[in-house]
Scaffold this active site. Structure first.
Site, PDB file in Angstrom:
ATOM      1  N   CYS A 198       0.834  -1.201   0.000  1.00 16.90           N
ATOM      2  CA  CYS A 198       0.000   0.000   0.000  1.00 16.90           C
ATOM      3  C   CYS A 198       0.874   1.259   0.000  1.00 16.90           C
ATOM      4  O   CYS A 198       1.506   1.570  -0.993  1.00 16.90           O
ATOM      5  CB  CYS A 198      -0.963  -0.049   1.191  1.00 16.90           C
ATOM      6  SG  CYS A 198      -2.340   1.105   1.029  1.00 16.90           S
ATOM      7  N   HIS A 221      -3.543  -5.637   0.999  1.00 14.53           N
ATOM      8  CA  HIS A 221      -2.850  -5.846   2.281  1.00 14.53           C
ATOM      9  C   HIS A 221      -2.834  -7.319   2.670  1.00 14.53           C
ATOM     10  O   HIS A 221      -3.759  -7.779   3.365  1.00 14.53           O
ATOM     11  CB  HIS A 221      -3.586  -5.091   3.390  1.00 14.53           C
ATOM     12  CG  HIS A 221      -3.401  -3.608   3.363  1.00 14.53           C
ATOM     13  ND1 HIS A 221      -2.396  -2.975   4.054  1.00 14.53           N
ATOM     14  CD2 HIS A 221      -4.094  -2.634   2.735  1.00 14.53           C
ATOM     15  CE1 HIS A 221      -2.483  -1.662   3.864  1.00 14.53           C
ATOM     16  NE2 HIS A 221      -3.508  -1.430   3.061  1.00 14.53           N
ATOM     17  N   GLU A 262      -1.183  -8.690   4.977  1.00 14.36           N
ATOM     18  CA  GLU A 262      -1.106  -8.828   6.450  1.00 14.36           C
ATOM     19  C   GLU A 262      -2.472  -8.709   7.102  1.00 14.36           C
ATOM     20  O   GLU A 262      -2.647  -9.084   8.254  1.00 14.36           O
ATOM     21  CB  GLU A 262      -0.113  -7.801   7.026  1.00 14.36           C
ATOM     22  CG  GLU A 262      -0.652  -6.391   7.274  1.00 14.36           C
ATOM     23  CD  GLU A 262      -0.794  -5.530   6.022  1.00 14.36           C
ATOM     24  OE1 GLU A 262      -0.602  -6.043   4.898  1.00 14.36           O
ATOM     25  OE2 GLU A 262      -1.113  -4.320   6.174  1.00 14.36           O
TER      26      GLU A 262
END
Lengths: 768, 237
Positions: free
Chosen positions: B86, B203, B205
């Site tokens: 990002c 993302h 994560e």
């Protein structure tokens, strides 16, 4: 003290409603009289009180200090009497209402949850983007000033009709303001509500809630004590923003309010993020005595409240305050509401450690004074003493005035009760009603709104992939999760402030319960009209009474919140108050994460049951308002005792894994509830109506105390056996289908088609 | 494997990235402060998501001048593994370590939601072990995520296998309808020519924890770790 100083109107509304204000800036230290006082919003009686406290005439700086500290916002002078009647105690409460900047609740695992909701209504009326952004900033500072890291945000938004261009401007600006500030600051939005009604056309309600987590023994108090301890100002520089905001906020929004635009503040989420990290780093050191954020009334508010709490005073040198612009007067520095600032009282001798923390984050950190033993605030500039006032006389619970307001039942209250369901004809096509409700702005998906918010930063949001009635926030490394919701149907509160507010608390508890959690505590945001209007005050008193009853029943004490009066619009000669809107923000805890309960139908063949009872009631329903055009009718059926029993039984059903999904029935009634259960997997339902109630009431009525659950066919007998032993009505509705919605053998179409209308409606109405 | 997560002022996915790598993927992780000049002997560096320096100018435009970036760029030029997620991706495009740029989403709004991506190939560490026919559900959260590169660059990138992921539907079909932000050719992530510097807007994560009900993102991070470990084994042999 019940409620702490609130953050509202950091920006504000200066010159317009009182044009004489422009003179203020020419008035010097001398020449203070009752006219000056009145122009600052202080009445004759209060002016006498000030003279008595000081034993002399106040100077202009001092008068300005009292004007903000005794304003409605800061002093709660017109609400505190009733706020004190709310239930505020419970074994889960670690910091009760009024003790600190926000309420603090034990959530197990050695952790505490710090949470609060606040309004930013008037700023948003004149500058939606910055109004909403600074609202988000303010509420988050209240959380991290106590040492907690914000982990979730919610918001409750109310706008006028979408037919108005002004409403679209409000919606777009507010949503972008909340998004831009919160996204950058890095706290996810996990829930909220959005309503539209004419009464909010020029006065939208923007209530923001923040929720933080911390170890329960690490709280930072908003206190000053210890003679000689240094007082620091940290964070942003001080400018001429929002001066006298808290005073002038206590005025109605008028059609000229847009002229106040130049006094609107600008939020800086980046500074706030740095301030957050620095504050939490500071809490790891052993340097802090106390800390408080600066919201409304800036330096004067934090110095007086922290001093009062510690029973001491402060000596402050205003020359030391880092300024954004030259030539600021002492009273301007004291009253400035510049954002992203904190006041820190540290231990003497540890100044270097404090400075090192803020230096790491490239933030200002300047000693502006010290703590003194006497109950006095001394403000110096260029060696001259500009103000000398007793701290305790400025704050709520100290010397600030407390008023008992008159109230009177409005005529409309009895008129509403004359409504009779028999006067309303059942529509020829209930299918058409269903489709129309699914795309009604108050019911349709708020996707256009929430997709502009970061809902997942922090990797704690457990509802992204598992939709349920409350926002669930993972407590990493534990077996539990927080459950959060904000609720209020203001039409119900208008119809009956007492019962309507009981419903708001009950609906919040119902949402918490449907998610698999136990309700723990609430925070509230009380949005009302002008408190000097006895009919408005009657609504306020009724709401407080209702809230007390329901909070006692559910064992959810009030941990604080915010009161926002003067939410009304003068257009021409007519003053229209908003619907009374006591927004309830509720915290619950899912004790075992595997008890997390979704609202989504799991698969074809599940049995659908109604817990609670269908009623022959369409009062105050969205259906009655939007299909029949009847805006005013009584509050829908509600019984607190039945509601409580129903929720208790539902929690047990969930803990025994006897239900596969649970979703409450609210706006749009049973039909909308079933449809929403079907949306995630595009599953439909086939149900039979109840012969004892009208079909429109069965499908779209909003009688309270009802939940839709699904039961696996293999556990149906067990479910029924359990339910038969309970004193809670329930009935079989039908079963989950592959995608078609069928009621009494008639097709209402397919969930996936209706979902499209439901998802896209708000966006297309905003574009029109 | 030892990861270093760079913390810029305004980073807000740094904790999430550390948590995922350390607690879920059980790797060694250190935080690297933007004013530091020591990379602490890490095997891979992550530039996390957020709003570095407030991103008031253009996302990533200030962070590229951060003190630590000098070391980070040298690390990458030596062949070190560097991944930007990002805001990290935006920073890497600003530094020129990755081709192209990230523009405002075509709807001019911040967008946060689950989307689907599909690996374009198995040529890089971050997609080597992924199933090329299976879409991954991953969240995006950005206002400036519309990837753009000129056609001559794109054609080189295609030939070189530098396109890591494309936005697609649930079944893996890449179409304009499932392009959330207007990215050219639905590109969601790219790498450099040497395939040691990676950038992606989604993302991973945020999609790694069982408790959040979606672990597709973990596969990407696992691919990176596995590729690294295999390479280390083969270099010992």
């Amino acid at each position: 003290m019940l409620f702490k100083f609130n953050q509202e109107f950091r920006i504000l509304i200066i010159f317009v409603s009182v044009p004489e204000q422009k003179l203020l800036f020419m008035i010097t230290q001398t020449n203070v009289d009752i006219k000056t006082a009145e122009s600052l919003g202080i009445n004759a009686e209060e002016f006498e009180m000030i003279k008595k406290i000081l034993g002399r005439e106040p100077n202009f700086t001092e008068l300005s200090i009292y004007s903000v500290m005794w304003s409605e916002h800061a002093s709660y002078k017109n609400s505190i009497k009733w706020l004190k009647t709310l239930p505020r105690e419970g074994e889960q409460i670690l910091a009760a209402a009024g003790e600190e900047n926000a309420g603090m609740v034990d959530v197990g695992s050695g952790l505490a949850c710090v949470f609060k909701i606040e309004s930013h209504n008037h700023p948003c009326a004149v500058e939606p983007y910055q109004g909403a952004a600074t609202g988000v900033g303010g509420i988050n500072r209240d959380i991290f000033t106590m040492g907690a890291r914000p982990v979730a945000q919610l918001n409750s938004l109310r706008f006028g009709t979408l037919k108005e261009e002004r409403t679209k401007w409000h919606v777009k600006g507010v949503v972008k303001g909340i998004g831009d500030y919160g996204n950058s600051f890095g706290v996810p939005v996990v829930g909220g509500e959005v309503y539209f009604n004419d009464c909010y056309n020029t006065n939208p309600l923007v209530n923001a809630m923040s929720v933080g987590l911390m170890k329960k023994d690490e709280m930072i108090s908003a206190i000053a004590k210890g003679k000689g301890n240094p007082v620091f100002i940290v964070g942003s520089r001080t400018g001429k923003d929002g001066i006298h905001g808290a005073t002038f906020a206590s005025a109605d929004i008028t059609e000229n309010s847009a002229e106040d635009l130049p006094s609107v503040q600008v939020g800086d989420p980046f500074q706030e993020k740095l301030l957050l990290e620095a504050s939490l780093d500071l809490n790891k050191t052993d340097t802090i005595i106390g800390m408080q954020d600066m919201g409304a009334a800036g330096i004067i508010c934090s110095t007086s409240e922290m001093s009062e709490k510690g029973g001491c005073g402060m000596k402050i040198d205003l020359d030391k305050v880092p300024l954004r612009q030259a030539n600021m007067e002492p009273w301007e520095i004291l009253l400035s509401e510049s954002q992203e600032r904190m006041l820190v009282v540290a231990k003497k001798g540890m100044e270097k450690e404090v400075e090192a923390v803020f230096d790491k984050w490239d933030l200002n950190c300047v000693i502006i004074g010290e703590v003194i033993e006497e109950d006095r605030l001394l403000f110096y500039m260029k060696g001259e003493l500009y103000a000398d006032v007793p701290a305790s006389t400025l704050v709520l619970g100290g010397g600030a005035p407390v008023y008992d307001r008159e109230y009177k039942e409005p005529a409309y209250y009895k008129q509403l009760k004359e409504f009779n369901i028999e006067s309303v004809d059942e529509p020829a096509s209930l299918r058409d009603v269903a489709w129309s409700l699914a795309s009604n702005a108050n019911i349709a998906s708020k996707r256009w709104v929430y997709e502009q918010y970061d809902t997942m930063v922090g990797t704690r949001n457990m509802t992204t992939n598992f939709p349920c009635d409350a926002g669930l926030v993972n407590i990493k490394g534990s077996r539990s999760a927080l459950a959060l919701t904000v609720d209020c149907n203001s039409r119900y509160v208008y119809a009956d402030p007492d019962i309507g507010t009981q419903i708001a608390v009950s609906e919040a508890a119902r949402n918490i319960t449907c998610s698999g959690a136990d309700p723990l505590a609430i925070t509230n945001c009380l949005n009302f009209g002008n408190p000097y209007n006895p009919e408005v005050y009657w609504q306020f008193v009724g709401a407080i009474k209702g809230m007390s009853k329901a909070c006692k029943k559910f064992g959810t004490p009030v941990t604080g919140g915010n009161v926002s009066f003067y939410n009304q619009t003068s257009i021409g000669n007519e003053v229209v108050p908003v619907y009374p809107t006591p927004t309830i923000g509720m915290l619950g805890v899912v004790k075992e994460k595997n008890n997390q309960m979704s609202m989504a139908f799991k698969g074809k063949g599940s049995m659908i049951y109604l817990i609670g009872k269908s009623r022959n009631d369409i009062s105050s329903s969205q259906y009655l308002v939007s299909w029949h055009g009847i805006e005013k009718s009584p509050v829908p059926y509600f019984n607190l005792e039945e509601e409580f029993r129903m929720q208790t039984v539902l929690r047990e059903l969930i803990s025994y894994s006897l239900v596969r999904s649970a979703h409450d029935i609210s706006e749009g009634g049973l039909f909308i509830s079933l449809f929403e259960c079907g949306i995630p997997k595009c599953l439909g339902f086939d149900i039979t109506s109840d012969a004892e109630v009208r079909r429109d009431a069965f499908l779209f009525g909003e009688a309270q105390g009802r939940v839709v659950v699904t039961v696996s066919p293999t556990r149906e007998t067990e479910f029924i056996d359990y339910m038969l032993k309970q004193d809670v009505p329930f009935s079989a509705l039908g079963h989950v289908t592959r995608g078609e919605m069928r009621i009494d053998d008639m097709s209402y179409g397919f969930v996936c088609d209706m979902k499209k209308a439901y998802m896209e409606s708000l966006e297309s109405q905003l574009k029109e | 494997m030892k990861f270093g997560v760079v913390v810029f002022p305004g980073s807000n996915c740094d904790h999430d990235t550390v948590y995922t790598l350390e607690n879920i993927l059980e790797q060694e992780v250190v935080e690297i402060w933007h004013k530091d000049d020591d990379l602490q002997d890490v095997d891979a560096i992550v530039l996390p998501g957020g709003f570095s320096y407030g991103d008031y100018l253009r996302s990533g435009a200030i962070a590229r001048f951060s003190p630590i970036m000098k070391q980070v760029i040298e690390f990458a030029n030596r062949g070190g593994l560097l991944i930007g997620i990002c805001n990290g991706f935006q920073i890497l495009c600003e530094t020129g370590l990755l081709p192209g740029a990230l523009l405002h989403n075509n709807n001019q709004k911040f967008i946060c939601k689950n989307i689907n991506i599909i690996p374009d190939n198995n040529d890089s560490a971050v997609n080597a072990t992924l199933n090329k026919d299976k879409a991954l559900k991953i969240p995006i959260a950005h206002a400036e995520g519309r990837y753009f590169a000129p056609e001559e660059d794109l054609s080189k990138m295609r030939q070189n296998g530098q396109i890591l992921f494309r936005y697609c539907d649930e079944s893996g079909v890449v179409s304009r309808e499932h392009n959330p932000n207007g990215s050219v050719e639905n590109i969601a992530g790219v790498c450099n020519e040497l395939k040691n510097v990676f950038g992606m807007m989604p993302h991973p994560e945020r999609a790694a924890d069982d408790e959040l009900g979606n672990t597709d993102g973990r596969l990407i991070l696992e691919s990176l770790i596995k590729s690294f470990e295999e390479k280390r084994v083969s270099s010992y042999n």
